[in-house]
Each structure stands twice: as structure tokens, then as C-alpha cells.
Scaffold this motif. Sequence first.
Motif: not given
Length: 471
Positions: A218-237
Motif C-alpha cells: 500500500s502507498g507505493t508503485i513497487e510491490p512488496g516481497m514476502s519473506p521465505i526461507d533460505q532454501a526456497a530463496a535459493q531454488h527461486l534464484h
Amino acid sequence: MKIKPALISLAALCHCSLPTLQAQAEVEFAELIGKTQDRIEQTLAEYQAFLKETQNEKLEIVSQINQVENELVRLRHQEINAKRHATESEFDLKDKQTRINALDTQTQYSHGVLSEYLTNFESRIHVSEDQNYIAPLREIREKLSSVGEASADRLPALFEALELGLDRQESLIGGTRFKGRAITPTGGVKEGTIALVGPTAYFKSETDSTAGPLRFNSGTIEPGMSPIDQAAAQHLHELLNQGNGLLPLDSSLGNALVLKKAKGTIPEHVSKGGWVGYAILALGGMAILVALYKLIELRGIRIHEPQDIRSIAISAVTESADEAKSKIASLKGPIAKILGIGIDFSKTDIDTQLDAMDSIILRYRPRLERFLPVLATTAAVAPLMGLLGTVVGMIKTFTLIEVFGTGDAKSLSSGISEALVTTELGLIVAIPALIFHGIFSRIMRSRLAAMEQIATDFSRQVFATQQGGSR
């Protein structure tokens, strides 16, 4: 008589002149016939001439009539053709007018559909795509503002919006990636790569290992990022760098994480009820302690009915009291005391014996009933305290409305939460208290009924033994 000679003389004169007159008459008749013949011939000649003249004139008139009729037929054909052309022209004009109206209706319909499409396109694109489409959408809106209100003038700009949406749909087939920015959970804005896969969007930073699904901020053009665990972040990379890999899919599109965070812990939830909520919990805690105590107490007061009440009654009447009491030595609790006092009064009358045993039952009754009013009071008072909290919360809400108005929903949520949480806590405390009160009351009544039944049976057996011995 003188007349007769005169007549004879006249007749003789007529007889004498008759041939002359006859000849003269014939001559005159012949002349008359000749003249009549001449007149007839002349008349016939004139008639023939008249007939011939009339025939010629008739032929001429018939010819003229034919010409006039032909001209009339031609004019009628011209009239018919003119009417047909006029009708066709009128139909053609109406048809063209109808077509114009139909085209105008189609234009207005197309304008409405495309306008609705533009509005839906602006509202339904993912929050991560706003930074890519904000410029072309602003340009389309400016074009629409610069033209008039006529639907035909606005269609070109609306078709641009349609083409923009079609290009987006084509790019989304199979997923798409583009450069963009996102707000991290710590509040910073980072540059990176955004991937759209169906209705979900994912972000990975170009500078570090930050990655996660995107949501509306809310209040910005850029979207916000929801935190996830490190393993899921590595798979996403790996997925965003190589194009394949495991995808941390959230079917709620990030709403589950937001809801879990907004829900808070149990202490935070209880704190919304204010002092009334804590008072209800204190009352509920006291009701729990009472329920546990009563449960332990009632389990300790068991009704062990002796196997042979008649044998005990006979021993109490015919033998000594000690011999009868030895048969109930294995019994404990109120039954042993009831039968013991019954044995002691076995030599008396039945009413005295029953009164003595009833006195033991009356002594145990307050013990069984104690603290039960606490549960009943809790079941009745807890909803009222919840209602009190509701009233306090609504008063607080209306005070905030009076100060801040109805525009700030967040400032009103505290009062509404207090109003609802106290009602919830009141019902949570009252319902179990009411259930335990009903259960314990039923157990108490059954235990008292069992004591009274044993006392009555023992007295009846003693009375029967006394009557038999007296006989």
C-alpha cells in the motif's frame, strides 16, 4: 226533291273529268316519284360521302386515341417506375439510416466494452507490472482526455489499450521475466528480476540472495516481497537464472503469510480485549480450578453398594452390632458411615433409623454441592462481562469516529476488536463452565440418590427382620 237533279248533274260532270284527272295525277305522281328518287339518291350520295368522311375522321380519331392511349401507357409506366424508384429510394434511405443506427450502436457498444477492458486491465494487472505499464497507460488516458466525448473519436486510443493487453497476454504464455524493483521485508527498494508465472510474481535481487513472492504494498508503485526461507530463496534464484527449477508456489498469492502475520499470537489477541478481557480470563481460570477440584472430589466419593444388604440387616437385628459392622469393614466413604449409623439404630423403629441415616446424607450433601455455584455464576456472568466489553469497545469506537471521522479504518479497528474479542472470551469461558456445572450437578444427584436408595433398602430389610422375629 230539287236536290236530286243537281246531284245527278254533279255526278255526270265528275265522271266526265275523271280520266283527265287520273292522267294528271299519274304525271304528278311520276314527277313526285322522280323527285323522291333523286332526293333519295342525293341523300344516299350525301350519306355515302358522310360515311366516308366519318370513316376517315374515325380512323384519324382512332389513330389519335391509339397515340393518346400509347402515351398514357407510357406515362403510366413512367409513373410506376417513378413510384418504384421513389419507394426504393425511400427504402434505401431507411435502410441506410438503419445501418447507420446499427453502426452507431455497435460503435457505442464497442466503446463501452473497450472502456471496461481498459479499466479492468488497469486494475487486474499484477502489482509487479505497474512499473512497466504505468507510462503507456498514462499516455492512453491522456489521448482519451484530449479527444471529445464521441465514441468514434475515442476508439483508436481504446484499440491501443486492447493491443497492449493482447501483447501482455502473449508475453505471459509460459511465464515472462523482466527487470524491475521491489520493496524488501526490511523496507529497502532493490533492483532485480521479476518473473510472472500465472497469477503469481517472484523477485530476486541482482546484488544478494534476497528472493521471494511479490504482493501489493500500500502507498507505493513497487510491490512488496514476502519473506521465505533460505532454501526456497535459493531454488527461486536457480529458477530465475536458469529458467528451470523448483518453484515455491503459494496458492493464496501471499495472503496466507499476511493473514498469519496480522492474526498475531494468543497474548496479542487477548490484549485486544482490554481490562474486561483479562477479567473474563481470570473468572475463567477460577472456573477451571473449581472444575478440576470438583472432578477430583467426586472421583474420591464413590458409592460402593454392599453385595448383601439383607445379610447385614439380619446380623444387626439378630446378632451384635460389631458382627454386622465387620461385614461392612471393606466399605469406605459415605456408604460405610450410613450403614454404620443404621446398624447402631437397628434396635429402634424404622423412622428413627431412617432419620439417623438421612442425617449422614444431609452432611454429605453440602460437600457435594460446594463450589458448584461458582461454575453457575461463571456461566451466567461471563457473557455479561463480554457484553460489557462490547459496549466499552463500541463507546471507544464512536469516540474515535467523533475525533478522526470514518476515513481511518485502522484507528477504528482497536475499538471494534475490543468489542468483539470480549464477546468471544465471554462465550469461551461461559460455555465450558455451563457444561461442567451440568455434568457435576448430574453426578451429585446420582450419588445422593444412590445413598438414599441404600439407606431405604437397609431400613426395609431391618424392619422385615424385626417383624419376622416378632412372629
